[in-house]
Design a protein around this motif. Structure first.
Motif, PDB file in Angstrom:
ATOM      1  N   ASP A  24       6.303  10.698  65.502  1.00 11.20           N
ATOM      2  CA  ASP A  24       6.968  11.810  66.189  1.00 11.20           C
ATOM      3  C   ASP A  24       6.727  11.754  67.692  1.00 11.20           C
ATOM      4  OD1 ASP A  24       7.870  12.660  63.729  1.00 11.20           O
ATOM      5  OD2 ASP A  24       6.385  14.267  63.536  1.00 11.20           O
ATOM      6  N   ILE A  66      -3.636  10.221  52.526  1.00  9.09           N
ATOM      7  CA  ILE A  66      -2.906  11.389  53.040  1.00  9.09           C
ATOM      8  C   ILE A  66      -3.194  11.573  54.520  1.00  9.09           C
ATOM      9  CG2 ILE A  66      -2.764  13.911  52.938  1.00  9.09           C
ATOM     10  CD1 ILE A  66      -3.128  13.616  49.863  1.00  9.09           C
ATOM     11  N   ARG A  67      -4.455  11.460  54.920  1.00 12.35           N
ATOM     12  CA  ARG A  67      -4.812  11.579  56.342  1.00 12.35           C
ATOM     13  C   ARG A  67      -4.126  10.494  57.163  1.00 12.35           C
ATOM     14  NH1 ARG A  67      -9.855  12.827  54.201  1.00 12.35           N
ATOM     15  NH2 ARG A  67     -10.584  10.688  54.438  1.00 12.35           N
ATOM     16  N   LYS A  68      -4.108   9.279  56.635  1.00  9.47           N
ATOM     17  CA  LYS A  68      -3.469   8.175  57.347  1.00  9.47           C
ATOM     18  C   LYS A  68      -1.964   8.423  57.475  1.00  9.47           C
ATOM     19  CE  LYS A  68      -3.011   3.181  57.489  1.00  9.47           C
ATOM     20  NZ  LYS A  68      -3.411   1.913  56.914  1.00  9.47           N
ATOM     21  N   ALA A  69      -1.328   8.897  56.420  1.00 10.44           N
ATOM     22  CA  ALA A  69       0.114   9.186  56.463  1.00 10.44           C
ATOM     23  C   ALA A  69       0.412  10.270  57.490  1.00 10.44           C
ATOM     24  CB  ALA A  69       0.604   9.606  55.079  1.00 10.44           C
ATOM     25  N   ARG A  70      -0.413  11.292  57.537  1.00 14.32           N
ATOM     26  CA  ARG A  70      -0.206  12.362  58.522  1.00 14.32           C
ATOM     27  C   ARG A  70      -0.394  11.846  59.942  1.00 14.32           C
ATOM     28  NH1 ARG A  70      -3.360  16.989  55.126  1.00 14.32           N
ATOM     29  NH2 ARG A  70      -1.591  17.581  53.818  1.00 14.32           N
ATOM     30  N   ARG A  71      -1.393  11.017  60.143  1.00 12.84           N
ATOM     31  CA  ARG A  71      -1.643  10.439  61.468  1.00 12.84           C
ATOM     32  C   ARG A  71      -0.474   9.550  61.905  1.00 12.84           C
ATOM     33  NH1 ARG A  71      -6.061   8.075  60.345  1.00 12.84           N
ATOM     34  NH2 ARG A  71      -5.265   5.959  60.162  1.00 12.84           N
ATOM     35  N   ALA A  95       2.635   9.741  60.821  1.00 11.89           N
ATOM     36  CA  ALA A  95       3.803  10.599  61.055  1.00 11.89           C
ATOM     37  C   ALA A  95       3.705  11.265  62.423  1.00 11.89           C
ATOM     38  CB  ALA A  95       3.920  11.647  59.950  1.00 11.89           C
ATOM     39  N   SER A  96       2.510  11.685  62.774  1.00  8.72           N
ATOM     40  CA  SER A  96       2.304  12.307  64.087  1.00  8.72           C
ATOM     41  C   SER A  96       2.562  11.304  65.208  1.00  8.72           C
ATOM     42  CB  SER A  96       0.875  12.847  64.181  1.00  8.72           C
ATOM     43  OG  SER A  96       0.633  13.377  65.447  1.00  8.72           O
ATOM     44  N   GLU A  97       2.079  10.092  65.046  1.00  5.04           N
ATOM     45  CA  GLU A  97       2.294   9.035  66.034  1.00  5.04           C
ATOM     46  C   GLU A  97       3.783   8.705  66.138  1.00  5.04           C
ATOM     47  OE1 GLU A  97       1.326   5.935  68.815  1.00  5.04           O
ATOM     48  OE2 GLU A  97       0.388   7.783  68.194  1.00  5.04           O
TER      49      GLU A  97
END
Length: 71
Positions: free
Chosen positions: A20, A9-14, A16-18
């Motif tokens: 964006d 989950i942390r990797k997916a959020r990171r 997604a942020s990258e």
């Protein structure tokens, strides 16, 4: 929550942020290229071009998000 799931989950959020951030940079680059090319004529002032580009970007994002929401 299992540690592996939390890590994913942390990797997916990171990621997604990258993603964006990169998309924002792409839009900024495209906007400035349009201002550079279209601004040469002097017919349309740069601030007006940037405003128009921002409006187009907003509309495209809305369409993309709506399409992704349907899928």
């Amino acid at each position: 929550m299992p540690p592996r799931l939390a890590e994913l989950i942390r990797k997916a959020r990171r990621l997604a942020s990258e993603r964006d951030r990169l998309i924002d940079e792409l839009w900024a680059g495209l906007t400035e290229e349009a201002v550079r090319r279209l601004g040469k004529s002097g017919k349309v002032p740069a601030p007006a071009l940037r405003l128009e580009a921002a409006d187009v970007i907003t509309k495209v994002r809305e369409r993309v998000e709506a399409t992704l929401g349907e899928g």
